[in-house]
Design a protein around this motif. Sequence first.
Motif, PDB file in Angstrom:
ATOM      1  N   VAL A  19      -5.742 -17.927  25.180  1.00 54.58           N
ATOM      2  CA  VAL A  19      -4.910 -19.134  25.212  1.00 54.58           C
ATOM      3  C   VAL A  19      -3.492 -18.788  25.634  1.00 54.58           C
ATOM      4  O   VAL A  19      -2.864 -19.506  26.431  1.00 54.58           O
ATOM      5  N   LEU A  20      -2.972 -17.686  25.124  1.00 52.12           N
ATOM      6  CA  LEU A  20      -1.635 -17.243  25.519  1.00 52.12           C
ATOM      7  C   LEU A  20      -1.609 -16.904  27.007  1.00 52.12           C
ATOM      8  O   LEU A  20      -0.639 -17.231  27.712  1.00 52.12           O
ATOM      9  N   GLY A  21      -2.670 -16.260  27.486  1.00 51.09           N
ATOM     10  CA  GLY A  21      -2.764 -15.958  28.915  1.00 51.09           C
ATOM     11  C   GLY A  21      -2.805 -17.218  29.758  1.00 51.09           C
ATOM     12  O   GLY A  21      -2.170 -17.296  30.823  1.00 51.09           O
ATOM     13  N   LEU A  22      -3.536 -18.235  29.289  1.00 53.93           N
ATOM     14  CA  LEU A  22      -3.596 -19.511  30.001  1.00 53.93           C
ATOM     15  C   LEU A  22      -2.212 -20.165  30.064  1.00 53.93           C
ATOM     16  O   LEU A  22      -1.787 -20.645  31.122  1.00 53.93           O
ATOM     17  N   CYS A  23      -1.511 -20.178  28.934  1.00 53.63           N
ATOM     18  CA  CYS A  23      -0.171 -20.779  28.889  1.00 53.63           C
ATOM     19  C   CYS A  23       0.787 -20.052  29.835  1.00 53.63           C
ATOM     20  O   CYS A  23       1.593 -20.685  30.531  1.00 53.63           O
ATOM     21  N   MET A  24       0.697 -18.726  29.869  1.00 52.76           N
ATOM     22  CA  MET A  24       1.564 -17.956  30.756  1.00 52.76           C
ATOM     23  C   MET A  24       1.234 -18.227  32.215  1.00 52.76           C
ATOM     24  O   MET A  24       2.131 -18.307  33.068  1.00 52.76           O
ATOM     25  N   LEU A  25      -0.046 -18.393  32.525  1.00 57.78           N
ATOM     26  CA  LEU A  25      -0.447 -18.701  33.895  1.00 57.78           C
ATOM     27  C   LEU A  25       0.055 -20.077  34.312  1.00 57.78           C
ATOM     28  O   LEU A  25       0.541 -20.254  35.442  1.00 57.78           O
ATOM     29  N   ILE A  26      -0.054 -21.048  33.419  1.00 60.17           N
ATOM     30  CA  ILE A  26       0.466 -22.388  33.706  1.00 60.17           C
ATOM     31  C   ILE A  26       1.975 -22.333  33.915  1.00 60.17           C
ATOM     32  O   ILE A  26       2.530 -22.961  34.825  1.00 60.17           O
ATOM     33  N   LEU A  48       4.840 -10.408  34.813  1.00 62.07           N
ATOM     34  CA  LEU A  48       4.961  -9.281  33.886  1.00 62.07           C
ATOM     35  C   LEU A  48       4.284  -9.625  32.560  1.00 62.07           C
ATOM     36  O   LEU A  48       3.600  -8.786  31.962  1.00 62.07           O
ATOM     37  N   GLY A  49       4.465 -10.870  32.114  1.00 60.19           N
ATOM     38  CA  GLY A  49       3.808 -11.312  30.884  1.00 60.19           C
ATOM     39  C   GLY A  49       2.302 -11.289  30.995  1.00 60.19           C
ATOM     40  O   GLY A  49       1.597 -10.854  30.076  1.00 60.19           O
ATOM     41  N   LEU A  50       1.782 -11.752  32.155  1.00 57.70           N
ATOM     42  CA  LEU A  50       0.334 -11.730  32.368  1.00 57.70           C
ATOM     43  C   LEU A  50      -0.212 -10.300  32.386  1.00 57.70           C
ATOM     44  O   LEU A  50      -1.360 -10.060  32.001  1.00 57.70           O
ATOM     45  N   ILE A  53      -4.020 -28.339  35.889  1.00 53.81           N
ATOM     46  CA  ILE A  53      -2.847 -28.643  35.058  1.00 53.81           C
ATOM     47  C   ILE A  53      -1.540 -28.199  35.710  1.00 53.81           C
ATOM     48  O   ILE A  53      -0.574 -28.980  35.765  1.00 53.81           O
ATOM     49  N   PRO A  54      -1.437 -26.957  36.215  1.00 52.19           N
ATOM     50  CA  PRO A  54      -0.169 -26.536  36.829  1.00 52.19           C
ATOM     51  C   PRO A  54       0.251 -27.397  38.010  1.00 52.19           C
ATOM     52  O   PRO A  54       1.454 -27.591  38.237  1.00 52.19           O
TER      53      PRO A  54
END
Length: 519
Positions: A388-395, A377-379, A333-334
Amino acid sequence: MVGFSVSRKLSQAQQVPDQDLNFHHKTRFIILVICTLCLSIAQSDTLTLNFTIICMSGDGAPVSNRSALTNLENMEMTLVNASGSLTDNVENMEHKIADGRYNYSPSEKSLLFSLVAVGAMVAVYPVMLLIQKFGSRSIVFWVGMLSTVSTALIPWMAYIGFWPLLVMRFFQGAGLSTSFTLIGIVTRQWSMQVQSAFYIAVLTTFFQIGPIFTMPVAGALCTSSLGWPAVYYIHAVVTFGLFVLFYFFYRENPVRHALVSTKELEKIQRGKGDGKREAVPIKAILTDPVIWSIWISAIGNFMGIQLTMQFSPTYLNKVMGFAVEQTGTFSAIPQIVTFFLKVIAGYAADKARCCTPQTSVKIYNNLALGGMSLSFLGLAVIPVSEPVLGLCMLIFSCSIIGFNCGAFFRSSAIYAAQHNHFIMGVNSFLNCLAALLAPVIVNIFVANDTWDEWWWVWMVHFVTLFVFNIVFQIYGKGVPAEWSKPGFGRSNVIGDVVVSVPKTTEVPVRDGVVPEDKI
């Protein structure tokens, strides 16, 4: 047009009526597309083993356990001594290669993956010297042929043994050595002055196009009756075709291209110069803090990219708990998001009239490096209970770096001007260095893939990118350097560069003809 060729002698410049030319004064965009595809397939070639190594460890007879001499003798007997035609013998050998089982230890796999970066690093400087001496067209073509041959031979070398396979991986890496140097040359020579960020954006999408092409091709062929060797043969055929097209259609200087009209040439050369050769002021470049701020931003950029590209599937699976079959899709996706973001960001950087390039490159650098550092930093603080939040932050972290086309990359194109190919060549070396550093840094902190261990990885990269961005905010510039101006330090330069000299004047055109002494 009798005896048609896309080459034009300087004495014949612009003697062809515009109405006889094709592409409606858009030849520069055809060059852009061809170069992007060549860079992308060279990147794809290096990724083939990443996606086929699982298929290679199948259920057949073990091949990697036998000695290279035994396998070579077996191959000779099948091809030369076996009864039947050469075609039948080659087909039998292909079946043996595809049906074999290739098991490699963790250290051997690490060598196979890392030697691509080593090959590119070793080849970067020699390739830069060859391009300075012979021009980019022939050198890029032959490096592409090297990538073609090494990719096609990988199944055969894998059958012979580990070390021959390792040599092919080194040559595949060498096939990437022209990437950033070519980007610098094409951006300088073929883009309009007001389209440099767009050209950089499109050309650097080879990072995204490569895996987008290889992933589905490898997935489909590995499970088909053709087997995993077909992945390499398909890539080799495509590589050969694209680089032959490149050699036929590409010319380093648009003045020498038969399909470039007077109107298009005027657009390309406006505010840039007359295309004469000039030497590279090595000393001035290496002692310039602006250039070092560009290179510091580049290494931070590549560290972030290599970390996410190499370890996203591992992090999603081992730490955040996603299933293996999901991580492949999520990791793709990214790449797609970044592709579109880069093109949009590059177009916007060229069209923006709200600020000067001096301000624009710093804003974009804040978005790219600053944005990625904050996402790391968010990760570091997102718990495993929020996958899911971790996935969104990684993307987000993988995608936001797409603004780099208008950041230090654009600063380099403006500041170094006709010498940008040298700066970009060093960037190619830094990208390979980052590819080697990424597993080292992860292995320092990560042993069991726990959240606590990965906290250190994210924090180290957060601090690194944050500090590197500050360096660029202090020293980065969006105006031409003094040493890029005509006549600078002619007695203190090294090398001969096939690039243009920046001027504020345009090439005069009289009656549709560019005077020979101005070309």
